[in-house]
Design an enzyme around this catalytic site. Structure first.
Site, mmCIF file in Angstrom:
data_model
loop_
_atom_site.group_PDB
_atom_site.id
_atom_site.type_symbol
_atom_site.label_atom_id
_atom_site.label_comp_id
_atom_site.label_asym_id
_atom_site.label_seq_id
_atom_site.Cartn_x
_atom_site.Cartn_y
_atom_site.Cartn_z
ATOM 1 N N GLU A 1 38.119 40.055 29.684
ATOM 2 C CA GLU A 1 37.331 39.340 30.694
ATOM 3 C C GLU A 1 37.831 39.710 32.083
ATOM 4 O O GLU A 1 38.913 39.296 32.496
ATOM 5 C CB GLU A 1 37.438 37.828 30.491
ATOM 6 C CG GLU A 1 36.665 37.038 31.544
ATOM 7 C CD GLU A 1 36.947 35.545 31.499
ATOM 8 O OE1 GLU A 1 36.759 34.889 32.553
ATOM 9 O OE2 GLU A 1 37.345 35.030 30.440
ATOM 10 N N ARG B 1 36.649 38.004 40.925
ATOM 11 C CA ARG B 1 37.387 37.339 41.996
ATOM 12 C C ARG B 1 37.950 38.318 43.020
ATOM 13 O O ARG B 1 38.601 37.901 43.970
ATOM 14 C CB ARG B 1 38.553 36.524 41.411
ATOM 15 C CG ARG B 1 38.141 35.454 40.433
ATOM 16 C CD ARG B 1 39.346 34.637 39.993
ATOM 17 N NE ARG B 1 39.088 33.867 38.784
ATOM 18 C CZ ARG B 1 39.980 33.126 38.165
ATOM 19 N NH1 ARG B 1 41.219 33.072 38.635
ATOM 20 N NH2 ARG B 1 39.672 32.461 37.070
ATOM 21 N N THR C 1 33.976 34.564 35.839
ATOM 22 C CA THR C 1 33.696 33.942 37.139
ATOM 23 C C THR C 1 32.308 34.336 37.635
ATOM 24 O O THR C 1 32.090 34.561 38.825
ATOM 25 C CB THR C 1 34.779 34.287 38.186
ATOM 26 O OG1 THR C 1 36.064 34.349 37.570
ATOM 27 C CG2 THR C 1 34.831 33.223 39.272
ATOM 28 N N LYS D 1 33.075 27.872 26.782
ATOM 29 C CA LYS D 1 34.426 27.853 27.324
ATOM 30 C C LYS D 1 34.761 26.398 27.662
ATOM 31 O O LYS D 1 33.900 25.672 28.156
ATOM 32 C CB LYS D 1 34.489 28.727 28.588
ATOM 33 C CG LYS D 1 35.860 28.741 29.248
ATOM 34 C CD LYS D 1 35.985 29.893 30.240
ATOM 35 C CE LYS D 1 35.557 29.522 31.627
ATOM 36 N NZ LYS D 1 36.037 30.488 32.637
#
Length: 206
Positions: A43, A47, A70, A130
């Site tokens: 993953e 960011r 994200t 998640k």
């Protein structure tokens, strides 16, 4: 479009490394070390300015199943897919992002922390989530309490989980994997260390 389902992505290994990569040149050595160590699902969080290029680089590594984390909105979803992401992870669940991910046919792991979050996802036809941020949302006791009435849901807890705490999470039947950043320590990239940490993580029982 990914050829995998979200369940298949979660079944690849007990740990999905959560990666914040600042430099594109670090992408290949990190991905190669993780895959060699037995952690193929990666993953890459959106960011950093380099994130999309990092996904492109890591997607070239044989055996790597690279996803984007994200992801906050449909525009980021499109950009991540264009870069080669094969699954999508978000910190929360919104209707625009959920609908876009489902329409795109890509494995989608939305962040949830409450019963309402999970129920909204179930209403969209989702069953895998998640649990985020895991530790500060009440930890394992909270997820146990949520998973009891929402018994068909399956989870990947992420946020504050460590090599030491991961086994307790993974022992639960409703948890398919955990997300963790400990596999790639901050600082200069050390492929041998990353591979060693990946092997330890890949060997965790679930």
């Amino acid at each position: 479009m990914s050829s995998l389902t979200v369940e298949q992505v979660m079944d690849l290994a007990p740990v999905i490394p959560v990666l914040v990569v600042e430099r594109v040149e670090d992408a290949l050595p990190i991905a190669e070390a993780l895959v060699k160590g037995g952690l193929p699902a990666l993953e890459v969080t959106l960011r950093t300015p380099a994130a999309l290029d990092v996904i492109r680089e890591m997607a070239q590594v044989e055996g790597a199943v690279v996803g984007a984390g994200t992801v906050l909105n449909p525009a980021q979803l499109d950009a991540a897919m264009e870069a080669g992401a094969r699954f999508i992870v978000s910190p929360g669940l919104t209707e625009p992002l959920g609908k876009a991910a489902i329409a795109a046919g890509i494995p989608f792991l939305p962040g949830t922390a409450t019963a309402g979050d999970i129920m909204r996802g179930m209403d969209m036809g989702l069953s895998h989530f998640k649990f985020f941020p895991a530790e500060t949302s009440g930890g394992l006791p909270a997820l146990k309490a949520l998973a009891a009435p929402l018994h068909t849901a399956r989870f990947c807890p992420t946020g504050g989980i460590t090599a030491q705490s991961a086994p307790e999470w993974l022992a639960q039947p409703f948890i398919k994997c955990v997300g963790g950043s400990w596999v790639v320590p901050k600082g200069a990239v050390d492929p041998a260390k990353i591979e060693a940490l990946a092997r330890e993580a890949a060997a965790l029982l679930r």
